[in-house]
Design a protein around this motif. Structure first.
Motif: not given
Ligand code: UDP
Ligand code: MG
Length: 240
Positions: A150-175
């Motif tokens: 991956e090449e994301i400089a700072d995934t720990g940064c909570s400040l992010k924006a998402f199109r809501r569809e991004c979460f349509d097919n993603v099952k979230l787990f802890k962490g």
């Protein structure tokens, strides 16, 4: 299913952030009012025991755009995001921390990039955290990027924006909140990053330290590696 009838949902996990909530709401309202967009602010109280919900409930009396989801116990940041996204009514989700370390004034920077991308990640290029946190985060990001290609400089940064569809097919787990960009890329969404400001915590304490972050993050990283490797891809050349 929640109907997306607003432009924006600001989704914020809150765990024992009592003294940050009033300045947070004030700053958010000041910045969001400038945007000419319909929005809501979804606060997920992740089992706080410092009375954070009393502050949120009193803020709600004067602000109909505030929504509170309150957990009975502490379930972690990913669970808080999952509950927030499920209830959120915006076409775009903007996430940030409740502790004022992210600056709501940076939200327009993210929205500008959303014109061409599906996910925009904040990058705290000048971190205002204790040195131990800065160093461990740098190592963490390095290891994470290497092992998850991956090449994301700072995934720990909570400040992010998402199109809501991004979460349509993603099952979230802890962490998994640390791997949102990677999960979204797997789903074929376009991901970018922008430099954002970062401020020292004025009130309350950080909920993470090397001990409670390192081992679980490594564990999660292995899961992400596996997911990337085993991700189903196919090309259909005929379907009758
Ligand atoms: N948080 C949460 N549940 C948790 C841990 C943290 O909702 O179990 C929230 C916390 O209140 C803050 C955000 O997640 O809004 C990030 O936490 P923190 O600021 O402690 O992390 P750091 O910035 O120090 O990495
Ligand atoms: Mg913080």
């Amino acid at each position: 299913m929640t109907i997306p009838d607003l432009d924006l949902s600001i989704v914020i996990p809150v765990y024992n952030e009592r003294d940050n909530l009033v300045p947070l709401e004030e700053k958010l309202e000041t910045e969001l009012a400038k945007l000419n967009l319909s929005y809501e602010i979804v606060l997920i109280d992740d089992g706080s025991v410092d009375g954070s919900h009393h502050i949120i409930n009193s803020l709600k009396k004067n602000n109909p755009r505030l929504k509170l989801i309150r957990f009975g116990h502490n379930h972690g940041q990913s669970a808080a995001f999952a509950a927030g996204f499920k209830a959120a009514r915006g076409k775009i989700f903007v996430t940030l921390d409740a502790d004022m370390q992210n600056n709501p004034a940076d939200i327009p920077l993210l929205l500008e990039e959303m014109k061409n991308f599906d996910v925009v990640c904040g990058w705290r290029f000048k971190r205002n955290d204790p040195w131990i946190k800065r160093v461990s985060s740098k190592i963490g990001n390095g290891v994470r990027n290497r092992l998850s290609q991956e090449e994301i400089a700072d995934t720990g940064c909570s400040l992010k924006a998402f199109r809501r569809e991004c979460f349509d097919n993603v099952k979230l787990f802890k962490g998994m909140h640390r791997f949102f960009p990677t999960l979204m890329k797997m789903e074929g969404f376009r991901v970018t990053q922008v430099k954002v400001s970062h401020h020292a915590r004025l009130h309350g304490v950080s909920k993470y330290n090397i001990r409670n972050r390192l081992f679980s993050s490594l564990h999660d990283l292995m899961a992400i590696r596996w997911m990337k490797k085993r991700h189903i891809n196919y090309d259909i050349i005929q379907e009758d």
